[in-house]
Design a protein around this motif. Sequence first.
Motif, short mmCIF file in Angstrom:
data_model
loop_
_atom_site.label_atom_id
_atom_site.label_comp_id
_atom_site.label_asym_id
_atom_site.label_seq_id
_atom_site.Cartn_x
_atom_site.Cartn_y
_atom_site.Cartn_z
N ILE A 266 0.56 0.76 96.64
CA ILE A 266 -0.52 1.60 96.62
C ILE A 266 -1.02 2.37 95.54
O ILE A 266 -0.11 2.90 94.85
N TYR A 267 -2.10 2.35 95.12
CA TYR A 267 -2.55 2.97 93.76
C TYR A 267 -3.33 4.23 94.06
O TYR A 267 -4.24 4.22 94.83
N LEU A 268 -2.45 5.27 93.74
CA LEU A 268 -3.13 6.53 93.73
C LEU A 268 -3.45 7.26 92.55
O LEU A 268 -2.54 7.20 91.71
N PRO A 269 -4.83 7.18 92.03
CA PRO A 269 -4.91 7.78 90.75
C PRO A 269 -4.62 9.23 90.58
O PRO A 269 -4.17 10.05 91.66
N ALA A 270 -4.31 9.56 89.32
CA ALA A 270 -3.67 10.77 88.89
C ALA A 270 -4.91 11.93 89.25
O ALA A 270 -5.86 11.77 89.13
N LEU B 192 -2.78 1.31 87.72
CA LEU B 192 -3.63 0.49 88.26
C LEU B 192 -3.33 -0.92 87.50
O LEU B 192 -3.51 -1.18 86.29
N ASP B 193 -3.13 -1.79 88.33
CA ASP B 193 -2.69 -3.18 87.97
C ASP B 193 -3.30 -4.16 89.07
O ASP B 193 -2.91 -4.51 90.02
N GLN C 147 -2.33 -4.76 95.30
CA GLN C 147 -2.30 -3.29 95.60
C GLN C 147 -3.48 -2.86 96.72
O GLN C 147 -4.36 -3.46 96.69
N VAL C 148 -3.18 -1.75 97.20
CA VAL C 148 -4.04 -0.97 98.08
C VAL C 148 -4.58 0.08 97.13
O VAL C 148 -4.02 1.20 96.67
N LEU C 149 -6.05 0.01 96.89
CA LEU C 149 -6.81 1.08 96.05
C LEU C 149 -7.30 2.11 96.66
O LEU C 149 -8.21 1.95 97.64
N VAL C 150 -6.81 3.17 96.64
CA VAL C 150 -7.48 4.43 97.15
C VAL C 150 -8.10 5.45 96.12
O VAL C 150 -7.69 5.78 95.17
#
Length: 709
Positions: free
Chosen positions: A30-34, A65-66, A71-74
């Motif tokens: 799961i991608y969580l941005p800073a 982010l890759d 990935q799950v992009l949130v």
Amino acid sequence: MLGLAISTVVACQDAAPVLILVDDRQSANIYLPAGTTDPIRLAVDDLRSDIAKITGKQLLVSEKLDTTALQVLVFNLADEAQRSEAVQLHPDLDTLLGKWEEYVVQNVSFSGKQHLLMAGSDERATMFAIYHFLEEYLGIDPTYYWSGLEPAKREQLAWQEVRIVQGEPTFRFRGWFINDEDLLTEWKNGGGTRNIDYRFYSQVVHPEVIRPVLETALRLRMNLVIPASFVDIRNPPEERLVAEAAQRGLYVSMHHIEPLGVSAFGYQNYWQEQGEEPLFSFYSEPEKITQTWQEYAQRWAKYPNVIWQTGLRGIADRPMWLADPGVPQSDADRGRIISEAIQVQSEIVDTLDQRERPLLSTTLWAEGAGLNQAGHLTFPDSMIIIFADNSPGWRWQADFYETERNSANQYGVYYHHQLWGSGPHLAQAIPPQKTYDMFQEAVEHQASDYAIMNVSNVREFILGIEASAEMLYDMQSFEVEGFMSRWFAAHFGEQAEPVHKLYQRFFDSYQMHETSGVPLLLDGQTRSYGYKVLHRLKMQVEQPEKYQEILAQEATPTVESTWGSRYLSDMHPANSLSPDEVLTLLQQQIQSLEGMEGSLVQAADQLTGDTLQFFQTNLVAQHKILLGLNRWLEAVILSRLAMDENNTMAASMHLQRAIEFLEQVEDAKKIASEGEKWEHWYRGDKKMNIVGMIESTKRVHQLMVERFS
């Protein structure tokens, strides 16, 4: 939305899945941005927990982010950095910019890989995107904590396509009022002590209880909560309720008798600590009241997303003039005093709330509705004016229809799934069709900026609050029968149709007042009317020579008794009927409930496991509670009628049966207390107080035995 997950997954089984979150070879991260906020991170924790329940695998969280990895992009598009990144990946997301709680969930392709994109126009929209996906594609019951229904185990989470596109909600603010929460309060000990001169509450709802309450509200896409009755934010355990709600990203507000967070109990605590006991009155002690408002507002103001409650009411949800006999008695003067208080409260908020436009509300409950209808109240511009039902849940008060809408204000509604004193409290009563009719009227009458629902202890009202949540978010597409079909299929599988019919029979069993068109034998109404009859029985036994004099005294209106009959007459419509008329309707309701007993047993025989347990707690136990209460009232009325005919033996016999019927209610409560989790669910039964009803009935019966044996 419940039930859609099954059809979506099945439809994709015949084709090769494109999006794979989990299988025997891989799991997405799961991608969580800073800079992702705590409320979204907590929602992601729920996502990870649900997936682990289903698959046994725990998805990892990454701030990298890759697009070459699964990935799950949130994304929260209200965050400028996240918005820039998200729109670069998927330009169509710019259509969400500036919208209120709009979101998208869909599979997207980057670098030859399929990813799952979850993007919301703001923080709450991002959370709702997660919860919507969990319900629709993973089959998670949003009320699983209360229903006990867990999702089926699966080795693979894969779909050929995932697509959810949700526009702005019909009602901007959608909330729960945790009110009359006696069961929640006492269920788990250790939540902290309450310093409150009110016999129903001695401790604070435990953190282990309020957290699933808040999670459930969010899973149902509620964005607002009043976290308890009479919150005193100066008491750390009570402030924790507000802090927990704020941490989850919910708007927070106050009970309508707590302007700026100050109830009469909080006011008394504040001044007792300073060695004073001033009258709780804005009329007689304006400086003291204003100082208290300022003190409490400073503490509330440190939390984001406060919707400030304004108004002026008295002690324990009664009019302010009952707390101060010196208040002028004309409606015009009373309205002027309340309006002046609201203006002072508005000015206090302006000095403390740093938002450009603080959110102010006032709830027109009881005398507030009557004074507003008569034109005696004035409100600042931009205030959210909230109309109320008073039946509960059956119709709006007259001012809802008669108040001309002002474009400078916003308008909303206060709706009761629960209302202690008249009910429902331990047994649900309002079918989703009736709730839909009420909220549809709110939309048609320009009162859809805000909706707060009194849900009490939550567990008893799962069906009603799930239906309400869905319709509040999207009234235009909500369809009652469609929702009911999906809900019963999700909860009862192959037995959905017969169980649905049983719920409908239960709702249809409630008898209606012929003139007002509202129910008159809900659990709370049954209790209140029965106590009135018991009181008169006691007088007949103890002081028969003064009985007629006492009846005359009861018939003489007082300031205390007339406010309720004037402003909340729909709450107890049985009071307008003769005992014989009430008895006739009561016996019809009992007959309907008794007619269900065999069918309930047959349905239970066809259910197993968690589904059976939910059926027992959500319908069977409530049916038995209501039937026992109704039978108790029938026996009490028959005892009173026997006494009127001087048949003391029959009167005593009926009262003995009344005690036995209440003991059956206690047995019914055990059904919903089975298992370690729910063992002490009714420990806090202080509002209906079945044990107290048994004791009161026994005392009157003992008086009969002693006098007439």
